[in-house]
Design a protein around this motif. Structure first.
Motif, PDB file in Angstrom:
ATOM      1  N   VAL A 189      49.476  72.425  41.611  1.00 45.05           N
ATOM      2  CA  VAL A 189      48.409  73.397  41.351  1.00 45.05           C
ATOM      3  C   VAL A 189      47.033  72.843  41.708  1.00 45.05           C
ATOM      4  CG1 VAL A 189      47.299  74.829  39.587  1.00 45.05           C
ATOM      5  CG2 VAL A 189      49.780  74.460  39.520  1.00 45.05           C
ATOM      6  N   ILE A 190      46.685  71.696  41.122  1.00 41.56           N
ATOM      7  CA  ILE A 190      45.324  71.174  41.265  1.00 41.56           C
ATOM      8  C   ILE A 190      45.089  70.548  42.633  1.00 41.56           C
ATOM      9  CG2 ILE A 190      43.637  69.558  40.333  1.00 41.56           C
ATOM     10  CD1 ILE A 190      44.211  71.953  38.553  1.00 41.56           C
ATOM     11  N   PHE A 191      45.965  69.665  43.066  1.00 40.66           N
ATOM     12  CA  PHE A 191      45.725  68.932  44.309  1.00 40.66           C
ATOM     13  C   PHE A 191      45.560  69.849  45.517  1.00 40.66           C
ATOM     14  CE2 PHE A 191      46.753  66.103  47.879  1.00 40.66           C
ATOM     15  CZ  PHE A 191      45.890  65.056  47.606  1.00 40.66           C
ATOM     16  N   PRO A 192      46.381  70.915  45.680  1.00 39.90           N
ATOM     17  CA  PRO A 192      46.134  71.826  46.814  1.00 39.90           C
ATOM     18  C   PRO A 192      44.774  72.505  46.752  1.00 39.90           C
ATOM     19  CG  PRO A 192      48.353  72.130  45.970  1.00 39.90           C
ATOM     20  CD  PRO A 192      47.648  71.251  44.985  1.00 39.90           C
ATOM     21  N   LEU A 193      44.271  72.763  45.528  1.00 36.96           N
ATOM     22  CA  LEU A 193      42.960  73.396  45.401  1.00 36.96           C
ATOM     23  C   LEU A 193      41.821  72.430  45.686  1.00 36.96           C
ATOM     24  CD1 LEU A 193      43.553  75.535  42.166  1.00 36.96           C
ATOM     25  CD2 LEU A 193      43.550  76.310  44.545  1.00 36.96           C
ATOM     26  N   ARG A 195      41.498  70.718  48.343  1.00 38.53           N
ATOM     27  CA  ARG A 195      41.422  70.472  49.783  1.00 38.53           C
ATOM     28  C   ARG A 195      39.984  70.365  50.309  1.00 38.53           C
ATOM     29  NH1 ARG A 195      45.173  73.882  53.756  1.00 38.53           N
ATOM     30  NH2 ARG A 195      46.682  72.696  52.521  1.00 38.53           N
ATOM     31  N   PRO A 196      39.060  71.259  49.940  1.00 39.20           N
ATOM     32  CA  PRO A 196      37.683  71.076  50.442  1.00 39.20           C
ATOM     33  C   PRO A 196      37.066  69.763  49.999  1.00 39.20           C
ATOM     34  CG  PRO A 196      37.989  73.283  49.548  1.00 39.20           C
ATOM     35  CD  PRO A 196      39.192  72.506  49.152  1.00 39.20           C
ATOM     36  N   MET A 197      37.276  69.383  48.727  1.00 32.81           N
ATOM     37  CA  MET A 197      36.700  68.129  48.246  1.00 32.81           C
ATOM     38  C   MET A 197      37.438  66.925  48.827  1.00 32.81           C
ATOM     39  SD  MET A 197      34.200  66.989  46.697  1.00 32.81           S
ATOM     40  CE  MET A 197      33.667  68.621  46.173  1.00 32.81           C
ATOM     41  N   ASN A 198      38.754  67.060  49.039  1.00 34.86           N
ATOM     42  CA  ASN A 198      39.492  65.977  49.686  1.00 34.86           C
ATOM     43  C   ASN A 198      38.969  65.730  51.105  1.00 34.86           C
ATOM     44  OD1 ASN A 198      41.232  65.317  47.585  1.00 34.86           O
ATOM     45  ND2 ASN A 198      42.775  66.816  48.207  1.00 34.86           N
ATOM     46  N   ALA A 199      38.657  66.806  51.818  1.00 34.63           N
ATOM     47  CA  ALA A 199      38.105  66.655  53.165  1.00 34.63           C
ATOM     48  C   ALA A 199      36.753  65.961  53.120  1.00 34.63           C
ATOM     49  CB  ALA A 199      37.989  68.014  53.836  1.00 34.63           C
ATOM     50  N   THR A 200      35.928  66.330  52.142  1.00 38.18           N
ATOM     51  CA  THR A 200      34.601  65.715  52.024  1.00 38.18           C
ATOM     52  C   THR A 200      34.709  64.228  51.704  1.00 38.18           C
ATOM     53  OG1 THR A 200      33.678  67.809  51.254  1.00 38.18           O
ATOM     54  CG2 THR A 200      32.397  65.828  50.825  1.00 38.18           C
ATOM     55  N   VAL A 201      35.503  63.904  50.685  1.00 36.53           N
ATOM     56  CA  VAL A 201      35.691  62.501  50.311  1.00 36.53           C
ATOM     57  C   VAL A 201      36.372  61.729  51.436  1.00 36.53           C
ATOM     58  CG1 VAL A 201      36.910  60.963  48.712  1.00 36.53           C
ATOM     59  CG2 VAL A 201      35.737  62.992  47.838  1.00 36.53           C
ATOM     60  N   LEU A 263      37.990  67.585  63.118  1.00 36.22           N
ATOM     61  CA  LEU A 263      39.208  68.065  62.479  1.00 36.22           C
ATOM     62  C   LEU A 263      38.999  68.282  60.985  1.00 36.22           C
ATOM     63  CD1 LEU A 263      42.210  68.735  62.726  1.00 36.22           C
ATOM     64  CD2 LEU A 263      42.701  66.305  62.359  1.00 36.22           C
ATOM     65  N   ALA A 264      38.373  67.331  60.302  1.00 34.08           N
ATOM     66  CA  ALA A 264      38.165  67.448  58.854  1.00 34.08           C
ATOM     67  C   ALA A 264      37.187  68.563  58.529  1.00 34.08           C
ATOM     68  CB  ALA A 264      37.660  66.119  58.304  1.00 34.08           C
ATOM     69  N   GLN A 265      36.223  68.803  59.395  1.00 32.47           N
ATOM     70  CA  GLN A 265      35.277  69.889  59.164  1.00 32.47           C
ATOM     71  C   GLN A 265      35.999  71.234  59.155  1.00 32.47           C
ATOM     72  OE1 GLN A 265      32.360  70.741  62.268  1.00 32.47           O
ATOM     73  NE2 GLN A 265      30.748  70.783  60.745  1.00 32.47           N
ATOM     74  N   ARG A 266      36.989  71.388  60.001  1.00 36.45           N
ATOM     75  CA  ARG A 266      37.780  72.612  60.012  1.00 36.45           C
ATOM     76  C   ARG A 266      38.536  72.763  58.699  1.00 36.45           C
ATOM     77  NH1 ARG A 266      41.317  72.662  65.328  1.00 36.45           N
ATOM     78  NH2 ARG A 266      41.994  74.601  64.329  1.00 36.45           N
ATOM     79  N   TRP A 267      39.023  71.662  58.143  1.00 35.50           N
ATOM     80  CA  TRP A 267      39.718  71.722  56.861  1.00 35.50           C
ATOM     81  C   TRP A 267      38.781  72.184  55.756  1.00 35.50           C
ATOM     82  CZ3 TRP A 267      42.593  66.357  57.129  1.00 35.50           C
ATOM     83  CH2 TRP A 267      43.641  66.456  58.054  1.00 35.50           C
ATOM     84  N   VAL A 268      37.552  71.703  55.783  1.00 39.46           N
ATOM     85  CA  VAL A 268      36.582  72.104  54.757  1.00 39.46           C
ATOM     86  C   VAL A 268      36.351  73.608  54.819  1.00 39.46           C
ATOM     87  CG1 VAL A 268      34.195  71.894  53.995  1.00 39.46           C
ATOM     88  CG2 VAL A 268      35.449  69.855  54.693  1.00 39.46           C
ATOM     89  N   ILE A 269      36.100  74.127  56.018  1.00 41.65           N
ATOM     90  CA  ILE A 269      35.851  75.565  56.180  1.00 41.65           C
ATOM     91  C   ILE A 269      37.070  76.368  55.763  1.00 41.65           C
ATOM     92  CG2 ILE A 269      35.328  77.361  57.865  1.00 41.65           C
ATOM     93  CD1 ILE A 269      33.764  75.268  59.452  1.00 41.65           C
ATOM     94  N   SER A 270      38.264  75.893  56.139  1.00 39.61           N
ATOM     95  CA  SER A 270      39.504  76.591  55.783  1.00 39.61           C
ATOM     96  C   SER A 270      39.700  76.606  54.270  1.00 39.61           C
ATOM     97  CB  SER A 270      40.688  75.899  56.454  1.00 39.61           C
ATOM     98  OG  SER A 270      41.905  76.482  56.029  1.00 39.61           O
ATOM     99  N   GLY A 271      39.425  75.486  53.613  1.00 38.44           N
ATOM    100  CA  GLY A 271      39.598  75.414  52.170  1.00 38.44           C
ATOM    101  C   GLY A 271      38.629  76.308  51.432  1.00 38.44           C
ATOM    102  N   VAL A 272      37.391  76.347  51.867  1.00 34.72           N
ATOM    103  CA  VAL A 272      36.398  77.210  51.226  1.00 34.72           C
ATOM    104  C   VAL A 272      36.761  78.666  51.409  1.00 34.72           C
ATOM    105  CG1 VAL A 272      33.992  77.922  51.281  1.00 34.72           C
ATOM    106  CG2 VAL A 272      34.564  75.505  51.411  1.00 34.72           C
ATOM    107  N   THR A 273      37.240  79.019  52.618  1.00 36.45           N
ATOM    108  CA  THR A 273      37.622  80.414  52.892  1.00 36.45           C
ATOM    109  C   THR A 273      38.794  80.848  52.020  1.00 36.45           C
ATOM    110  OG1 THR A 273      36.890  80.135  55.170  1.00 36.45           O
ATOM    111  CG2 THR A 273      38.301  82.012  54.687  1.00 36.45           C
ATOM    112  N   ARG A 274      39.796  79.985  51.884  1.00 36.67           N
ATOM    113  CA  ARG A 274      40.945  80.329  51.054  1.00 36.67           C
ATOM    114  C   ARG A 274      40.543  80.475  49.602  1.00 36.67           C
ATOM    115  NH1 ARG A 274      45.743  76.371  53.458  1.00 36.67           N
ATOM    116  NH2 ARG A 274      45.733  77.234  55.576  1.00 36.67           N
ATOM    117  N   GLY A 275      39.631  79.613  49.155  1.00 37.49           N
ATOM    118  CA  GLY A 275      39.168  79.709  47.779  1.00 37.49           C
ATOM    119  C   GLY A 275      38.437  81.011  47.531  1.00 37.49           C
TER     120      GLY A 275
END
Length: 278
Positions: A189-193, A195-201, A263-275
């Motif tokens: 539950v928590i770790f998949p959510l 993703r934006p912070m994981n990309a940042t860190v 690549l990681a920047q795309r993950w951040v945008i994807s995570g924010v959009t899903r949220g």
């Protein structure tokens, strides 16, 4: 004129000027690095803004040879990947435990302890860390990865805790009702959510571990394990610096980081959009 009565589309020249200045503070040094890497030493005259004439690509081959680029890049990549992976797995767990138990004195004290560690300068700990790692036989790549994980813990816990507080507890409670334990709740539950912070860190840790010079210098005892920043030190001597080859080496070292960042920047945008969709 108030903000409500301003004409739509009106240009904010102060903000535009600030953005131009900040852009130039990055683009001008980058331009100098590129043109210097394409010049010969004889062309390094004046302010250095002149275009290379003729263009020299031999500096990149020389930089490749002098830094033993394949081996040193592989050493840096192994350390960076190890540091990023362990950082995301362990620091997020520590932050989750603190965030969900902040009402307890022990966890609240740990949180402030980690925050206080942000204000401890590394030079104070440098000699002690070097001595301890040597005594524990960790003066190698494994020890270096562990140090990156530990030294990044304070800042990472700070940002992770703030983000976890924004995740509704109802999601965890629903998983617990379905029979999930704490371990399952975190990973499912928590770790998949996160993703934006994981990309940042991950970006911050990646850039730090890849470009760091000080920790590898004082920790690594085997010359064959030297990272790219250590190998690039070969261009500097007591009386001179080989700027053309050094800058070519810096550009070679910058390419992998640029790919990781894109690549990681795309993950951040994807995570924010899903949220936002959720």
């Amino acid at each position: 004129m108030s903000a409500e009565t301003q004409t739509p589309g009106r240009t904010n020249w102060w903000l535009t000027g600030l953005m131009i200045f900040l852009s130039l503070s990055i683009l001008v040094p980058l331009y100098l690095v590129v043109v210097t890497a394409l010049k010969t030493p004889d062309q390094l005259t004046g302010a250095g803004f002149d275009l290379p004439s003729p263009v020299t690509f031999g500096n990149f081959g020389e930089a490749w040879r002098l830094t033993d680029f394949p081996r040193s890049a592989l050493n840096s990549a192994l350390i960076t990947v190890g540091a990023v992976t362990l950082t995301l797995l362990t620091n997020s767990m520590v932050a989750y435990a603190i965030a969900r138990n902040m009402h307890k004195k022990l966890f609240k004290g740990l949180f402030y302890y980690f925050i206080a560690a942000l204000f401890v300068p590394f030079p104070i700990l440098m000699l002690t860390v070097a001595k301890l790692t040597a005594q524990l036989n960790l003066d190698n790549q494994v020890g270096l990865v562990l140090l990156y994980v530990v030294f990044g813990l304070s800042f990472n816990v700070f940002v992770f805790v703030a983000y976890i507080h924004s995740i509704p507890r109802e999601l965890e409670e629903a998983a617990i009702v379905d029979g999930a334990n704490t371990w399952t709740v975190f990973w499912k539950v928590i770790f998949p959510l996160l993703r934006p912070m994981n990309a940042t860190v991950g970006i911050i840790t990646c850039v730090w571990a890849w470009n760091d010079f000080m920790l590898p210098l004082i920790i690594l005892s085997d010359p064959r394990a030297a990272t790219l920043p250590l190998q690039q030190y070969v261009f500097q001597s007591q009386f001179s610096t080989n700027f053309t080859v050094a800058f070519a080496s810096y550009l070679l070292a910058m390419v992998p980081l640029l790919l990781v960042y894109v690549l990681a920047q795309r993950w951040v945008i994807s995570g924010v959009t899903r949220g936002a969709i959720k």
